[in-house]
Design a protein around this motif. Structure first.
Motif, PDB file in Angstrom:
ATOM      1  N   PRO A  75      22.097  17.657  82.800  1.00 58.01           N
ATOM      2  CA  PRO A  75      21.329  18.246  81.634  1.00 58.01           C
ATOM      3  C   PRO A  75      19.813  18.364  81.670  1.00 58.01           C
ATOM      4  O   PRO A  75      19.142  19.086  81.598  1.00 58.01           O
ATOM      5  CB  PRO A  75      21.689  18.273  80.212  1.00 58.01           C
ATOM      6  CG  PRO A  75      22.814  17.223  79.677  1.00 58.01           C
ATOM      7  CD  PRO A  75      22.936  16.496  81.331  1.00 58.01           C
ATOM      8  N   ARG A  76      19.374  16.866  82.000  1.00 58.21           N
ATOM      9  CA  ARG A  76      17.674  16.657  82.088  1.00 58.21           C
ATOM     10  C   ARG A  76      17.212  16.575  83.788  1.00 58.21           C
ATOM     11  O   ARG A  76      16.275  16.893  83.938  1.00 58.21           O
ATOM     12  CB  ARG A  76      17.176  15.266  81.202  1.00 58.21           C
ATOM     13  CG  ARG A  76      18.077  14.834  80.088  1.00 58.21           C
ATOM     14  CD  ARG A  76      18.227  13.460  79.728  1.00 58.21           C
ATOM     15  NE  ARG A  76      18.962  12.708  81.201  1.00 58.21           N
ATOM     16  CZ  ARG A  76      19.170  11.956  80.487  1.00 58.21           C
ATOM     17  NH1 ARG A  76      19.418  10.636  79.923  1.00 58.21           N
ATOM     18  NH2 ARG A  76      19.552  11.104  81.392  1.00 58.21           N
ATOM     19  N   SER A  77      17.996  16.976  84.078  1.00 54.72           N
ATOM     20  CA  SER A  77      17.949  17.063  85.573  1.00 54.72           C
ATOM     21  C   SER A  77      16.788  18.142  86.342  1.00 54.72           C
ATOM     22  O   SER A  77      17.576  19.277  86.459  1.00 54.72           O
ATOM     23  CB  SER A  77      19.419  16.461  86.711  1.00 54.72           C
ATOM     24  OG  SER A  77      18.555  16.533  88.218  1.00 54.72           O
ATOM     25  N   PRO A  78      16.266  18.003  86.942  1.00 56.41           N
ATOM     26  CA  PRO A  78      15.518  19.711  87.574  1.00 56.41           C
ATOM     27  C   PRO A  78      16.270  19.425  89.404  1.00 56.41           C
ATOM     28  O   PRO A  78      15.621  20.608  90.124  1.00 56.41           O
ATOM     29  CB  PRO A  78      13.813  18.965  87.697  1.00 56.41           C
ATOM     30  CG  PRO A  78      13.855  17.824  88.118  1.00 56.41           C
ATOM     31  CD  PRO A  78      15.242  17.010  87.232  1.00 56.41           C
ATOM     32  N   ASP A  79      16.606  18.402  90.166  1.00 59.91           N
ATOM     33  CA  ASP A  79      17.854  18.499  91.132  1.00 59.91           C
ATOM     34  C   ASP A  79      18.278  19.861  91.109  1.00 59.91           C
ATOM     35  O   ASP A  79      18.716  20.458  90.039  1.00 59.91           O
ATOM     36  CB  ASP A  79      18.354  17.488  91.333  1.00 59.91           C
ATOM     37  CG  ASP A  79      17.745  16.017  91.839  1.00 59.91           C
ATOM     38  OD1 ASP A  79      17.881  14.907  91.744  1.00 59.91           O
ATOM     39  OD2 ASP A  79      15.762  16.512  91.256  1.00 59.91           O
ATOM     40  N   PRO A  80      18.205  20.450  92.789  1.00 58.64           N
ATOM     41  CA  PRO A  80      19.408  21.314  92.534  1.00 58.64           C
ATOM     42  C   PRO A  80      20.651  21.048  92.558  1.00 58.64           C
ATOM     43  O   PRO A  80      21.627  22.433  92.226  1.00 58.64           O
ATOM     44  CB  PRO A  80      19.107  21.756  94.402  1.00 58.64           C
ATOM     45  CG  PRO A  80      18.074  20.778  95.000  1.00 58.64           C
ATOM     46  CD  PRO A  80      18.005  20.579  93.783  1.00 58.64           C
ATOM     47  N   ASN A  81      21.560  19.926  92.224  1.00 57.77           N
ATOM     48  CA  ASN A  81      22.761  20.057  91.386  1.00 57.77           C
ATOM     49  C   ASN A  81      23.013  19.645  90.148  1.00 57.77           C
ATOM     50  O   ASN A  81      23.585  19.289  89.607  1.00 57.77           O
ATOM     51  CB  ASN A  81      23.618  19.103  92.238  1.00 57.77           C
ATOM     52  CG  ASN A  81      22.914  17.653  92.351  1.00 57.77           C
ATOM     53  OD1 ASN A  81      22.316  17.576  91.587  1.00 57.77           O
ATOM     54  ND2 ASN A  81      23.488  16.827  92.765  1.00 57.77           N
ATOM     55  N   GLY A  82      21.143  19.340  89.429  1.00 57.39           N
ATOM     56  CA  GLY A  82      21.245  19.238  87.871  1.00 57.39           C
ATOM     57  C   GLY A  82      21.669  20.337  86.575  1.00 57.39           C
ATOM     58  O   GLY A  82      22.106  21.627  87.567  1.00 57.39           O
ATOM     59  N   ALA A  83      21.335  20.622  85.961  1.00 58.21           N
ATOM     60  CA  ALA A  83      22.024  21.209  84.792  1.00 58.21           C
ATOM     61  C   ALA A  83      20.974  21.706  83.976  1.00 58.21           C
ATOM     62  O   ALA A  83      20.816  22.500  82.527  1.00 58.21           O
ATOM     63  CB  ALA A  83      22.994  21.413  84.154  1.00 58.21           C
ATOM     64  N   ARG A  84      19.863  21.336  83.904  1.00 51.87           N
ATOM     65  CA  ARG A  84      17.933  21.803  83.515  1.00 51.87           C
ATOM     66  C   ARG A  84      18.025  23.023  82.914  1.00 51.87           C
ATOM     67  O   ARG A  84      17.774  23.717  81.980  1.00 51.87           O
ATOM     68  CB  ARG A  84      16.616  20.877  84.348  1.00 51.87           C
ATOM     69  CG  ARG A  84      15.928  20.831  82.676  1.00 51.87           C
ATOM     70  CD  ARG A  84      14.514  20.348  84.052  1.00 51.87           C
ATOM     71  NE  ARG A  84      13.535  20.278  83.027  1.00 51.87           N
ATOM     72  CZ  ARG A  84      12.097  19.654  82.999  1.00 51.87           C
ATOM     73  NH1 ARG A  84      12.528  18.908  84.945  1.00 51.87           N
ATOM     74  NH2 ARG A  84      11.181  19.909  82.693  1.00 51.87           N
ATOM     75  N   ALA A  85      17.706  24.203  83.994  1.00 52.31           N
ATOM     76  CA  ALA A  85      17.737  25.133  83.562  1.00 52.31           C
ATOM     77  C   ALA A  85      18.740  26.121  83.157  1.00 52.31           C
ATOM     78  O   ALA A  85      18.421  26.713  82.202  1.00 52.31           O
ATOM     79  CB  ALA A  85      18.008  26.091  85.155  1.00 52.31           C
ATOM     80  N   LEU A  86      19.753  25.803  82.761  1.00 49.25           N
ATOM     81  CA  LEU A  86      20.831  26.522  82.487  1.00 49.25           C
ATOM     82  C   LEU A  86      20.843  25.712  80.584  1.00 49.25           C
ATOM     83  O   LEU A  86      20.793  26.966  79.489  1.00 49.25           O
ATOM     84  CB  LEU A  86      22.088  25.699  82.361  1.00 49.25           C
ATOM     85  CG  LEU A  86      23.932  26.202  81.540  1.00 49.25           C
ATOM     86  CD1 LEU A  86      23.600  27.793  81.605  1.00 49.25           C
ATOM     87  CD2 LEU A  86      25.098  25.532  81.598  1.00 49.25           C
ATOM     88  N   VAL A  87      20.605  24.618  80.251  1.00 50.89           N
ATOM     89  CA  VAL A  87      20.208  24.127  79.181  1.00 50.89           C
ATOM     90  C   VAL A  87      19.183  25.136  78.591  1.00 50.89           C
ATOM     91  O   VAL A  87      18.667  25.333  77.173  1.00 50.89           O
ATOM     92  CB  VAL A  87      19.762  22.556  79.016  1.00 50.89           C
ATOM     93  CG1 VAL A  87      18.986  22.088  77.991  1.00 50.89           C
ATOM     94  CG2 VAL A  87      21.523  21.517  79.978  1.00 50.89           C
ATOM     95  N   ARG A  88      17.643  25.465  79.492  1.00 51.84           N
ATOM     96  CA  ARG A  88      17.049  25.807  78.747  1.00 51.84           C
ATOM     97  C   ARG A  88      16.642  26.917  78.075  1.00 51.84           C
ATOM     98  O   ARG A  88      17.009  27.729  77.882  1.00 51.84           O
ATOM     99  CB  ARG A  88      15.553  26.182  79.759  1.00 51.84           C
ATOM    100  CG  ARG A  88      14.734  24.532  80.440  1.00 51.84           C
ATOM    101  CD  ARG A  88      14.018  23.907  79.084  1.00 51.84           C
ATOM    102  NE  ARG A  88      13.555  21.908  80.015  1.00 51.84           N
ATOM    103  CZ  ARG A  88      14.329  21.809  79.481  1.00 51.84           C
ATOM    104  NH1 ARG A  88      15.264  21.806  78.331  1.00 51.84           N
ATOM    105  NH2 ARG A  88      13.431  19.993  79.837  1.00 51.84           N
ATOM    106  N   LEU A  89      17.803  28.235  79.430  1.00 55.51           N
ATOM    107  CA  LEU A  89      18.345  29.192  78.699  1.00 55.51           C
ATOM    108  C   LEU A  89      19.063  28.938  77.529  1.00 55.51           C
ATOM    109  O   LEU A  89      18.950  30.341  76.406  1.00 55.51           O
ATOM    110  CB  LEU A  89      19.027  29.840  79.730  1.00 55.51           C
ATOM    111  CG  LEU A  89      18.561  30.175  81.247  1.00 55.51           C
ATOM    112  CD1 LEU A  89      19.180  31.323  82.378  1.00 55.51           C
ATOM    113  CD2 LEU A  89      17.700  30.947  80.716  1.00 55.51           C
ATOM    114  N   LEU A  90      20.256  27.926  77.201  1.00 58.90           N
ATOM    115  CA  LEU A  90      20.505  28.156  75.975  1.00 58.90           C
ATOM    116  C   LEU A  90      20.089  27.765  75.017  1.00 58.90           C
ATOM    117  O   LEU A  90      20.051  28.200  73.796  1.00 58.90           O
ATOM    118  CB  LEU A  90      22.032  26.818  76.181  1.00 58.90           C
ATOM    119  CG  LEU A  90      22.978  27.309  76.858  1.00 58.90           C
ATOM    120  CD1 LEU A  90      23.901  25.808  77.115  1.00 58.90           C
ATOM    121  CD2 LEU A  90      23.711  28.136  76.811  1.00 58.90           C
ATOM    122  N   GLU A  91      19.048  26.494  74.872  1.00 61.35           N
ATOM    123  CA  GLU A  91      17.693  26.694  74.362  1.00 61.35           C
ATOM    124  C   GLU A  91      16.936  27.922  73.506  1.00 61.35           C
ATOM    125  O   GLU A  91      17.347  27.975  72.587  1.00 61.35           O
ATOM    126  CB  GLU A  91      17.109  25.421  74.459  1.00 61.35           C
ATOM    127  CG  GLU A  91      17.724  24.240  74.804  1.00 61.35           C
ATOM    128  CD  GLU A  91      17.199  23.118  75.574  1.00 61.35           C
ATOM    129  OE1 GLU A  91      15.474  23.591  75.430  1.00 61.35           O
ATOM    130  OE2 GLU A  91      16.990  21.553  74.770  1.00 61.35           O
TER     131      GLU A  91
END
Length: 424
Positions: A75-91
């Motif tokens: 959830p902290r990863s900005p890599d293409p296979n990370g999930a940082r963008a989804l976590v920002r939307l949830l926040e």
């Protein structure tokens, strides 16, 4: 009358003095050493320059490496296979997102009624830990499992199991845009999404969505206590690279944002309990793309150089042997080689093959593909000699002898068999 002695000639400034040899000897070493030093410097400066360039390239590669240190779906990863963008939307939607790295934190999150727990790699959990977490779950929470297998489904989502393929392994399909085909509100609101991966078989009371080949890729299991378990066959809709594609973002926000709190489990990929196959990255994943293209170009250049410098042998020509070797000498030479190498099996195969080829024409058995049919040959020999076909099968197609005496017995038995067949 006396004459005065001639006056001494004036000293020549260029003439050597008594101390001149010593001075010349003192100045000679400086002149003779200066030349080798300059010569060594001219020779060594290119090597020093190459070493400096090599160090600089190493520092650049080490400091500007293209490989990321984030694990997949972090959830902290900005890599293409990370999930940082989804976590920002949830926040932004007011969901409190935090991470859990230990079993105790994960068990506490599962016991909370207003919390969604995400397990990105459930197969990394020990079976005993899965059972403990299943017992720690409280009512009202939601658990999201990404690509679980039957070992985790049995404990965390009873009744749901993976759909088997023809080879017995779990069925798997490529990710592509798929219609929801179910009444789940999160799926209806999202519409089509990029689903695939593992296929599942839901229970009788489960909600099955996004079917592929007639089997769902998303299953929502609800037990009598109100605990919900969402099973996804792939993590593609949650990754940074594919979050904005199709209805992936809406589906991910609906499945993970239904509770005010979200706990994202971070698997320990380096722990002692993690199997060796847990790391999804191979050695080539840590090599930058530029180095791969450079290696491909070097390999192509090496292949072209090898083709350019290859020896041209020309066509094959036949040449008569200068000496005619008798067949008996060739046989004895091969026998000595077999004996030196203790190759009793090869020697026995040669004896049996020759005996079969000599017996086949006598018994009227045709030779197809270089060998007569074993069953037909043994049956014909047994019919002529009145012996059991199994004994002839062991003699003509048996295993290798264990010692030299057994090899000699085999040779004698084959000779006796040929004599009996020719003169029954």
């Amino acid at each position: 009358m006396t004459t005065a002695p001639p006056a001494p000639a004036p000293a020549d400034p260029a003439a050597p003095t008594a101390g001149a040899p010593g001075d010349a000897a003192a100045s000679a070493p400086a002149t003779s050493l200066a030349v080798p030093v300059r010569r060594r410097w001219r020779r060594a400066r290119w090597y020093l320059l190459a070493a400096v360039l090599l160090v600089l390239v190493g520092l650049l590669v080490g400091g500007l490496g293209g490989a990321s240190t984030w694990p997949p779906l972090d959830p902290r990863s900005p890599d293409p296979n990370g999930a940082r963008a989804l976590v920002r939307l949830l926040e932004r939607q007011g969901v409190d997102v935090r991470t859990a790295s230990g079993e105790s934190e994960l068990a506490a999150a599962l016991a909370a009624p207003d919390t969604t727990v995400v397990l990105p790699d459930p197969y990394l959990l020990d079976p005993a830990a899965v059972d403990r977490l299943a017992a720690a779950r409280g009512p009202g929470g939601r658990l999201v499992l990404l690509a679980p297998d039957d070992a985790q489904l049995t404990a965390l989502a009873p009744g749901v199991r993976t759909a088997p393929a023809t080879d017995g392994l779990p069925d798997y399909t490529a990710e592509q845009s798929t219609a929801p085909a179910c009444g789940l509100p999160e799926a209806t609101r999202a519409g089509s999404a990029e689903l695939g991966g593992l296929l599942y078989l839901p229970g009788p009371d489960d909600t099955a969505c996004y079917p592929r080949h007639g089997r769902p890729t998303v299953v929502l299991h609800t037990d009598p206590t109100g605990r919900q378990t969402a099973v996804l066959g792939t993590d593609r809709p949650l990754t940074n690279r594919h979050l904005a594609s199709d209805g992936n973002a809406s589906l991910a926000l609906g499945l993970l944002g239904s509770r005010p709190h979200l706990v994202w489990y971070l698997p320990d990929y380096t722990g002692t309990g993690v199997p060796a196959t847990a790391d999804r990255r191979s050695l080539l994943d840590h090599v930058p793309d530029g180095w791969r293209w450079a290696g491909l170009q070097l390999a192509l250049a090496a292949a072209l150089t090898a083709a350019w410098r290859a020896r041209r042998l020309g066509p094959v020509v036949s040449e008569e042997l200068p000496v005619v070797v008798r067949a008996a000498e060739t046989t004895e030479g091969r026998a000595r080689l077999y004996r030196r190498a203790n190759a009793r099996g090869h020697a026995a195969d040669a004896l049996r093959r020759a005996a079969r080829h000599r017996l086949a024409p006598v018994l009227g058995v045709p030779v197809a593909a270089g060998e007569p049919d074993p069953a037909a040959l043994c049956a014909a020999a047994a019919g002529r000699l009145g012996r059991p076909s199994a004994d002839l099968q062991a003699l003509l197609y048996g295993g290798p002898p264990t010692d030299d005496a057994a090899l000699l017995r085999l040779s004698d038995d084959l000779d006796a068999l040929e004599r009996q067949v020719r003169q029954p």
